[in-house]
Motif scaffolding. Sequence first.
Motif, mmCIF file in Angstrom:
data_model
loop_
_atom_site.group_PDB
_atom_site.id
_atom_site.type_symbol
_atom_site.label_atom_id
_atom_site.label_comp_id
_atom_site.label_asym_id
_atom_site.label_seq_id
_atom_site.Cartn_x
_atom_site.Cartn_y
_atom_site.Cartn_z
ATOM 1 N N ALA A 189 0.821 -1.207 0.000
ATOM 2 C CA ALA A 189 0.000 0.000 0.000
ATOM 3 C C ALA A 189 0.859 1.263 0.000
ATOM 4 C CB ALA A 189 -0.937 0.001 1.204
ATOM 5 N N CYS A 190 1.914 1.265 0.805
ATOM 6 C CA CYS A 190 2.800 2.437 0.878
ATOM 7 C C CYS A 190 3.515 2.667 -0.451
ATOM 8 C CB CYS A 190 3.826 2.255 1.997
ATOM 9 S SG CYS A 190 3.145 2.430 3.663
ATOM 10 N N THR A 191 3.892 1.587 -1.117
ATOM 11 C CA THR A 191 4.567 1.713 -2.411
ATOM 12 C C THR A 191 3.643 2.331 -3.451
ATOM 13 O OG1 THR A 191 5.948 -0.220 -1.922
ATOM 14 C CG2 THR A 191 5.755 0.455 -4.239
ATOM 15 N N ILE A 192 2.423 1.841 -3.529
ATOM 16 C CA ILE A 192 1.459 2.394 -4.488
ATOM 17 C C ILE A 192 1.138 3.847 -4.145
ATOM 18 C CG2 ILE A 192 -0.891 2.187 -5.391
ATOM 19 C CD1 ILE A 192 -0.702 -0.815 -4.941
ATOM 20 N N SER A 193 1.008 4.153 -2.854
ATOM 21 C CA SER A 193 0.717 5.516 -2.421
ATOM 22 C C SER A 193 1.846 6.467 -2.807
ATOM 23 C CB SER A 193 0.497 5.548 -0.905
ATOM 24 O OG SER A 193 0.162 6.840 -0.461
ATOM 25 N N ALA A 194 3.086 6.010 -2.673
ATOM 26 C CA ALA A 194 4.232 6.842 -3.067
ATOM 27 C C ALA A 194 4.200 7.145 -4.562
ATOM 28 C CB ALA A 194 5.535 6.135 -2.697
ATOM 29 N N ILE A 195 3.831 6.140 -5.354
ATOM 30 C CA ILE A 195 3.724 6.344 -6.806
ATOM 31 C C ILE A 195 2.622 7.351 -7.121
ATOM 32 C CG2 ILE A 195 3.169 5.221 -9.003
ATOM 33 C CD1 ILE A 195 4.422 2.649 -7.845
ATOM 34 N N LEU A 196 1.496 7.234 -6.440
ATOM 35 C CA LEU A 196 0.374 8.140 -6.672
ATOM 36 C C LEU A 196 0.731 9.586 -6.357
ATOM 37 C CD1 LEU A 196 -2.653 6.099 -5.237
ATOM 38 C CD2 LEU A 196 -2.189 6.643 -7.628
ATOM 39 N N VAL A 197 1.377 9.804 -5.205
ATOM 40 C CA VAL A 197 1.686 11.179 -4.812
ATOM 41 C C VAL A 197 2.761 11.774 -5.738
ATOM 42 C CG1 VAL A 197 3.554 10.799 -3.145
ATOM 43 C CG2 VAL A 197 1.930 12.654 -2.767
ATOM 44 N N PHE A 198 3.645 10.937 -6.283
ATOM 45 C CA PHE A 198 4.630 11.409 -7.255
ATOM 46 C C PHE A 198 3.938 11.840 -8.549
ATOM 47 C CE2 PHE A 198 7.668 10.353 -10.760
ATOM 48 C CZ PHE A 198 8.542 11.410 -10.533
ATOM 49 N N ILE A 199 2.941 11.073 -8.957
ATOM 50 C CA ILE A 199 2.168 11.436 -10.155
ATOM 51 C C ILE A 199 1.436 12.762 -9.944
ATOM 52 C CG2 ILE A 199 0.216 10.767 -11.614
ATOM 53 C CD1 ILE A 199 1.053 7.843 -11.180
ATOM 54 N N VAL A 200 0.858 12.926 -8.753
ATOM 55 C CA VAL A 200 0.168 14.187 -8.431
ATOM 56 C C VAL A 200 1.144 15.351 -8.478
ATOM 57 C CG1 VAL A 200 -1.044 15.455 -6.615
ATOM 58 C CG2 VAL A 200 -1.619 13.067 -7.048
ATOM 59 N N TYR A 201 2.338 15.124 -7.946
ATOM 60 C CA TYR A 201 3.381 16.158 -7.965
ATOM 61 C C TYR A 201 3.702 16.579 -9.406
ATOM 62 C CZ TYR A 201 8.194 17.980 -7.830
ATOM 63 O OH TYR A 201 9.325 18.737 -8.015
ATOM 64 N N LEU A 202 3.843 15.607 -10.307
ATOM 65 C CA LEU A 202 4.143 15.912 -11.707
ATOM 66 C C LEU A 202 2.977 16.646 -12.376
ATOM 67 C CD1 LEU A 202 5.841 12.575 -12.861
ATOM 68 C CD2 LEU A 202 6.963 14.730 -12.236
ATOM 69 N N ARG A 203 1.761 16.241 -12.049
ATOM 70 C CA ARG A 203 0.574 16.878 -12.642
ATOM 71 C C ARG A 203 0.413 18.324 -12.173
ATOM 72 N NH1 ARG A 203 -3.289 13.918 -15.214
ATOM 73 N NH2 ARG A 203 -4.917 15.339 -14.507
ATOM 74 N N HIS A 204 0.990 18.639 -11.006
ATOM 75 C CA HIS A 204 0.948 20.004 -10.494
ATOM 76 C C HIS A 204 2.091 20.858 -11.050
ATOM 77 C CE1 HIS A 204 -2.116 18.600 -7.799
ATOM 78 N NE2 HIS A 204 -2.207 19.790 -7.212
ATOM 79 N N GLY A 205 2.787 20.336 -12.055
ATOM 80 C CA GLY A 205 3.866 21.088 -12.672
ATOM 81 C C GLY A 205 5.224 20.857 -12.050
ATOM 82 N N GLY A 206 5.310 19.933 -11.107
ATOM 83 C CA GLY A 206 6.576 19.629 -10.477
ATOM 84 C C GLY A 206 7.503 18.859 -11.407
ATOM 85 N N LYS A 207 8.784 19.059 -11.224
ATOM 86 C CA LYS A 207 9.780 18.380 -12.051
ATOM 87 C C LYS A 207 10.962 17.939 -11.200
ATOM 88 C CE LYS A 207 8.670 21.056 -16.229
ATOM 89 N NZ LYS A 207 9.186 21.975 -17.262
ATOM 90 N N ILE A 208 11.688 16.953 -11.715
ATOM 91 C CA ILE A 208 12.928 16.523 -11.080
ATOM 92 C C ILE A 208 14.063 17.312 -11.706
ATOM 93 C CG2 ILE A 208 14.472 14.577 -10.627
ATOM 94 C CD1 ILE A 208 11.821 14.405 -9.163
ATOM 95 N N LYS A 209 14.692 18.190 -10.923
ATOM 96 C CA LYS A 209 15.740 19.058 -11.414
ATOM 97 C C LYS A 209 17.055 18.760 -10.691
ATOM 98 C CE LYS A 209 13.460 21.864 -14.252
ATOM 99 N NZ LYS A 209 13.849 22.111 -15.657
ATOM 100 N N PRO A 210 18.208 19.028 -11.330
ATOM 101 C CA PRO A 210 19.501 18.866 -10.635
ATOM 102 C C PRO A 210 19.497 19.688 -9.348
ATOM 103 C CG PRO A 210 19.838 19.223 -12.980
ATOM 104 C CD PRO A 210 18.387 19.456 -12.729
ATOM 105 N N PRO A 211 19.699 19.046 -8.201
ATOM 106 C CA PRO A 211 19.524 19.740 -6.917
ATOM 107 C C PRO A 211 20.762 20.474 -6.400
ATOM 108 C CG PRO A 211 19.917 17.429 -6.517
ATOM 109 C CD PRO A 211 19.962 17.607 -8.016
ATOM 110 N N LYS A 212 21.710 20.765 -7.268
ATOM 111 C CA LYS A 212 22.949 21.407 -6.835
ATOM 112 C C LYS A 212 22.649 22.697 -6.064
ATOM 113 C CE LYS A 212 27.389 23.161 -8.523
ATOM 114 N NZ LYS A 212 28.256 23.428 -9.711
ATOM 115 N N GLY A 213 23.270 22.808 -4.871
ATOM 116 C CA GLY A 213 23.107 23.998 -4.058
ATOM 117 C C GLY A 213 21.908 23.972 -3.134
ATOM 118 N N HIS A 214 21.104 22.892 -3.184
ATOM 119 C CA HIS A 214 19.892 22.841 -2.363
ATOM 120 C C HIS A 214 19.919 21.737 -1.311
ATOM 121 C CE1 HIS A 214 18.497 25.460 -5.586
ATOM 122 N NE2 HIS A 214 17.481 25.782 -4.819
ATOM 123 N N PHE A 215 20.970 20.919 -1.311
ATOM 124 C CA PHE A 215 21.084 19.910 -0.253
ATOM 125 C C PHE A 215 21.285 20.576 1.104
ATOM 126 C CE2 PHE A 215 22.306 17.137 -3.854
ATOM 127 C CZ PHE A 215 21.434 16.091 -3.608
#
Length: 512
Positions: A189-215
């Motif tokens: 259930a947790c695995t599927i939920s993680a996939i769902l919330v990642f999809i929602v993040y992408l649908r909201h315009g979110g992207k995976i960007k190089p995180p240099k300087g933000h760690f």
Amino acid sequence: MGSLFRAVTIIALFAIITRIAGFLFRIYLAQELGAEMLGIYQIAFSVFMVLIVIVSSGLPLAVSKLTAGYRAKGDKKSENKTTTAAFIVGLTVSVFLCGVLFAFQNLFGLLFTDFRCMLILITLLPAVIASAVYAVFRGTLWGQRDYFSVGWTELAEQLLRILFFVIIINFGWLSLDGAMAAGVSLSIACTISAILVFIVYLRHGGKIKPPKGHFGPVLKSAVPVTGVRTVSSLIQPVIALLFPLSLILAGFTNEQALSMFGVAMGMTFPLLFLPGTLTGALAFTLIPELSSAVTQKNTGLIENRIKSAFAFSVFVSMLCVPLFMGLGKEIGVFLYGPENITSGVYLARAAWIMVPLSLANITSSILNSLNLEVKSFIHNIIGGAILLLCVGFLPQFMGVDALILGMGLCMTITTLLNVRMIKKHVPIKLGAIKPIIGMGLIALGCALLSGLLYPLLERIFPAVINLVLSGGIGLAAFIGLCMAFKLADVLTYAVIVTSRFKKKSKGIKQPV
């Protein structure tokens, strides 16, 4: 004020549905596992929760604060980089922890009195990794104040957990026993939920960007909170290991000790956490609201939020006291059967701790919002030390009541220390003593009323209708008397929430 109540209402609606589904599942789980196996599962689950705190407590809070700030500035690029940095950190830490536990499972298994605890914990490890991923993207949605998406993904996780557990148990999938099936179903259930919330993040315009300087900013914000909450969470597995051992030293057998622990933690205490559905929803929205007010140095708004949150928490936590105190035994028999009547006995004795439990939760959230996380941590440690002393030394004199007393004292002391610190940093008069005493006296009277009504109606109505009637009358009497003595402004809460949604339904834009 209306925006806060609207947010609380959205979260509370999902939380209530999720909690009801989880509560019904808890009843089903207790019936499938039995008291002893439920106790074993609870011990493994307490260790699992420490891992969850490590990977998913500080990160979502850090992400929500940082992304909210970038969003206010219109810096979408930094918002995405922050989320990506947190995602990499969460995934790395969770995989490392799970790898260590899996590789040295025989060594860690020595901590448990029963070898089955470690086997159950292994089935829960995938859920740790999935929860780390879920927490990061949930934190971003939280920072965006998209409470609807957060709510429905959490509900989906609970429903999926129930679905897979039922399939595994009833169709013999994987040939697992009840406790192992519970662990596997949670991981799926947790695995599927993680996939769902990642999809929602992408649908909201979110992207995976190089995180240099933000760690750096992510770690700087997340590590202190994670450290504080991790140390605090260690109290739970210590109790899970110490309490059965204390019962054994008091003269109980290993099976009796595990059964008593399973009944208390697996059947009774989940009921006591029910008011936390509403107060937890309030705490969830309170952090960004108060954090924003603190940044703006809006003293009036800070005072208003704190007083409203405290008053609401007192009322909600008191609301269930008459029901559980007056009809605890009957509720236990109805939910878990006559063989587990002790769960209801414990419920009646422990009903009072719902008040300090809710207040400790909300005051800790207030301190976190005021950037006083370290003070909140110290207070939790002091309260936890009191709990450990009670659990370690009192079972030989009080049995399970030692756990109830310890939990109550822990939360009461934590709340008092939190309130003292809040008043030190925000000059405010909570005016809480009169409502708490007044509601407490009314709750006792209404508990007596419900307890007297049940045997009178027993010859007329079946158990479920009798519980609804006698409990409902006691609850209605409590609300009515609180309003009559002006101890709770119930109508104000209802009018604010209703009016906000009416305006929204008419297409009127609401202020954020």
